[in-house]
Design a protein around this motif. Structure first.
Motif, PDB file in Angstrom:
ATOM      1  N   HIS A   2       0.839  -1.182   0.000  1.00  0.00           N
ATOM      2  CA  HIS A   2       0.000   0.000   0.000  1.00  0.00           C
ATOM      3  C   HIS A   2       0.880   1.240   0.000  1.00  0.00           C
ATOM      4  O   HIS A   2       1.939   1.265   0.601  1.00  0.00           O
ATOM      5  N   GLY A   3       0.386   2.281  -0.658  1.00  0.00           N
ATOM      6  CA  GLY A   3       1.125   3.527  -0.703  1.00  0.00           C
ATOM      7  C   GLY A   3       0.522   4.564   0.220  1.00  0.00           C
ATOM      8  O   GLY A   3      -0.664   4.529   0.537  1.00  0.00           O
ATOM      9  N   VAL A   4       1.380   5.471   0.660  1.00  0.00           N
ATOM     10  CA  VAL A   4       0.948   6.609   1.478  1.00  0.00           C
ATOM     11  C   VAL A   4       1.573   7.864   0.890  1.00  0.00           C
ATOM     12  O   VAL A   4       2.645   7.827   0.294  1.00  0.00           O
ATOM     13  N   ARG A   5       0.895   8.949   1.074  1.00  0.00           N
ATOM     14  CA  ARG A   5       1.393  10.233   0.592  1.00  0.00           C
ATOM     15  C   ARG A   5       2.283  10.837   1.669  1.00  0.00           C
ATOM     16  O   ARG A   5       1.879  10.978   2.814  1.00  0.00           O
ATOM     17  N   VAL A   6       3.514  11.167   1.312  1.00  0.00           N
ATOM     18  CA  VAL A   6       4.439  11.852   2.210  1.00  0.00           C
ATOM     19  C   VAL A   6       4.916  13.099   1.469  1.00  0.00           C
ATOM     20  O   VAL A   6       5.683  13.008   0.516  1.00  0.00           O
ATOM     21  N   GLY A   7       4.405  14.228   1.901  1.00  0.00           N
ATOM     22  CA  GLY A   7       4.723  15.473   1.183  1.00  0.00           C
ATOM     23  C   GLY A   7       4.161  15.406  -0.216  1.00  0.00           C
ATOM     24  O   GLY A   7       2.980  15.158  -0.411  1.00  0.00           O
ATOM     25  N   ASP A   8       5.038  15.549  -1.194  1.00  0.00           N
ATOM     26  CA  ASP A   8       4.584  15.493  -2.586  1.00  0.00           C
ATOM     27  C   ASP A   8       4.899  14.161  -3.249  1.00  0.00           C
ATOM     28  O   ASP A   8       4.832  14.032  -4.464  1.00  0.00           O
ATOM     29  N   ALA A   9       5.241  13.154  -2.472  1.00  0.00           N
ATOM     30  CA  ALA A   9       5.643  11.861  -3.036  1.00  0.00           C
ATOM     31  C   ALA A   9       4.780  10.724  -2.497  1.00  0.00           C
ATOM     32  O   ALA A   9       4.247  10.804  -1.392  1.00  0.00           O
ATOM     33  N   TRP A  10       4.677   9.676  -3.298  1.00  0.00           N
ATOM     34  CA  TRP A  10       4.048   8.438  -2.837  1.00  0.00           C
ATOM     35  C   TRP A  10       5.144   7.524  -2.309  1.00  0.00           C
ATOM     36  O   TRP A  10       6.194   7.369  -2.931  1.00  0.00           O
ATOM     37  N   CYS A  11       4.881   6.917  -1.150  1.00  0.00           N
ATOM     38  CA  CYS A  11       5.847   6.010  -0.534  1.00  0.00           C
ATOM     39  C   CYS A  11       5.165   4.703  -0.190  1.00  0.00           C
ATOM     40  O   CYS A  11       3.951   4.657   0.050  1.00  0.00           O
ATOM     41  N   CYS A  12       5.935   3.654  -0.124  1.00  0.00           N
ATOM     42  CA  CYS A  12       5.431   2.350   0.292  1.00  0.00           C
ATOM     43  C   CYS A  12       5.087   2.423   1.775  1.00  0.00           C
ATOM     44  O   CYS A  12       5.910   2.853   2.590  1.00  0.00           O
ATOM     45  N   ALA A  13       3.871   1.994   2.121  1.00  0.00           N
ATOM     46  CA  ALA A  13       3.446   2.021   3.519  1.00  0.00           C
ATOM     47  C   ALA A  13       4.218   1.012   4.362  1.00  0.00           C
ATOM     48  O   ALA A  13       4.336   1.173   5.574  1.00  0.00           O
ATOM     49  N   ASP A  14       4.760  -0.032   3.742  1.00  0.00           N
ATOM     50  CA  ASP A  14       5.485  -1.064   4.488  1.00  0.00           C
ATOM     51  C   ASP A  14       6.929  -0.682   4.779  1.00  0.00           C
ATOM     52  O   ASP A  14       7.411  -0.851   5.887  1.00  0.00           O
ATOM     53  N   CYS A  15       7.618  -0.175   3.756  1.00  0.00           N
ATOM     54  CA  CYS A  15       9.058   0.052   3.932  1.00  0.00           C
ATOM     55  C   CYS A  15       9.465   1.516   3.882  1.00  0.00           C
ATOM     56  O   CYS A  15      10.569   1.863   4.254  1.00  0.00           O
ATOM     57  N   GLY A  16       8.592   2.391   3.378  1.00  0.00           N
ATOM     58  CA  GLY A  16       8.901   3.805   3.346  1.00  0.00           C
ATOM     59  C   GLY A  16       9.628   4.302   2.119  1.00  0.00           C
ATOM     60  O   GLY A  16       9.866   5.494   1.978  1.00  0.00           O
ATOM     61  N   TRP A  17      10.010   3.415   1.204  1.00  0.00           N
ATOM     62  CA  TRP A  17      10.705   3.859  -0.006  1.00  0.00           C
ATOM     63  C   TRP A  17       9.782   4.721  -0.840  1.00  0.00           C
ATOM     64  O   TRP A  17       8.592   4.440  -0.982  1.00  0.00           O
ATOM     65  N   ARG A  18      10.343   5.764  -1.424  1.00  0.00           N
ATOM     66  CA  ARG A  18       9.579   6.598  -2.359  1.00  0.00           C
ATOM     67  C   ARG A  18       9.345   5.819  -3.643  1.00  0.00           C
ATOM     68  O   ARG A  18      10.240   5.107  -4.119  1.00  0.00           O
ATOM     69  N   TYR A  19       8.156   5.956  -4.204  1.00  0.00           N
ATOM     70  CA  TYR A  19       7.829   5.296  -5.461  1.00  0.00           C
ATOM     71  C   TYR A  19       8.840   5.726  -6.527  1.00  0.00           C
ATOM     72  O   TYR A  19       9.090   6.914  -6.708  1.00  0.00           O
ATOM     73  N   GLY A  20       9.449   4.745  -7.193  1.00  0.00           N
ATOM     74  CA  GLY A  20      10.434   5.019  -8.233  1.00  0.00           C
ATOM     75  C   GLY A  20      11.871   4.996  -7.757  1.00  0.00           C
ATOM     76  O   GLY A  20      12.781   4.875  -8.559  1.00  0.00           O
ATOM     77  N   ASP A  21      12.099   5.119  -6.443  1.00  0.00           N
ATOM     78  CA  ASP A  21      13.464   5.057  -5.915  1.00  0.00           C
ATOM     79  C   ASP A  21      13.939   3.605  -5.882  1.00  0.00           C
ATOM     80  O   ASP A  21      13.151   2.683  -5.765  1.00  0.00           O
ATOM     81  N   ALA A  22      15.219   3.442  -5.974  1.00  0.00           N
ATOM     82  CA  ALA A  22      15.819   2.103  -5.909  1.00  0.00           C
ATOM     83  C   ALA A  22      17.182   2.226  -5.250  1.00  0.00           C
ATOM     84  O   ALA A  22      17.836   3.265  -5.340  1.00  0.00           O
ATOM     85  N   PRO A  23      17.624   1.145  -4.591  1.00  0.00           N
ATOM     86  CA  PRO A  23      18.968   1.168  -4.004  1.00  0.00           C
ATOM     87  C   PRO A  23      20.026   1.293  -5.093  1.00  0.00           C
ATOM     88  O   PRO A  23      19.812   0.907  -6.235  1.00  0.00           O
ATOM     89  N   ASP A  24      21.167   1.826  -4.742  1.00  0.00           N
ATOM     90  CA  ASP A  24      22.289   1.943  -5.665  1.00  0.00           C
ATOM     91  C   ASP A  24      22.714   0.536  -6.092  1.00  0.00           C
ATOM     92  O   ASP A  24      23.121  -0.272  -5.257  1.00  0.00           O
TER      93      ASP A  24
END
Length: 130
Positions: A2-24
């Motif tokens: 599930h996603g949640v809105r944090v500021g102007d971004a969507w983030c995963c409700a489980d782990c907090g990663w911003r939608y579209g972000d990925a680890p290096d």
């Protein structure tokens, strides 16, 4: 997930990663030890790995039943717990007791989604399992 809105971004409700972000991709992934439960016919293998995709690809099985966060000490604890139904090595008869244990683990969610959540939380420094 599930996603949640944090500021102007969507983030995963489980782990907090911003939608579209990925680890290096150049950095190594953290070590996440899991105890896995795989089924072949009416037998279950209880094993452990810190690289479950590679490990499960090398073992003949019909179904991944569950993951449990833990290392060899948790695996050995499960082997002792189900010692009366051990068939040999790490293989056990799928009894009602073992089914109940696996069902309890499954209530946590799909094994691969759980693994992804554990990995994501560790990457974000939110790992509370240590």
């Amino acid at each position: 997930m599930h996603g949640v809105r944090v500021g102007d971004a969507w983030c995963c409700a489980d782990c907090g990663w911003r939608y579209g972000d990925a680890p290096d991709p150049d950095l190594p992934l953290p070590r996440i030890d899991v105890v896995y439960y795989i089924r072949y016919d009416d037998r279950v293998k209880i094993g452990t790995s810190w690289r479950p995709r590679q490990r499960l690809a090398s073992i003949r099985h019909q179904e991944l039943l569950a993951f449990e966060r833990g290392d060899r000490s948790v695996e050995q604890q499960r082997h002792r717990e189900f010692a009366t139904v051990r068939e040999g090595g790490e293989w056990f008869t799928l009894t009602p007791e073992l089914r109940a244990h696996i069902a309890a683990l499954r209530r946590e969610g799909d094994p691969w989604l759980l693994y992804a959540r554990w990995l994501s939380r560790t990457l974000r420094g939110l790992d509370d399992s240590r």
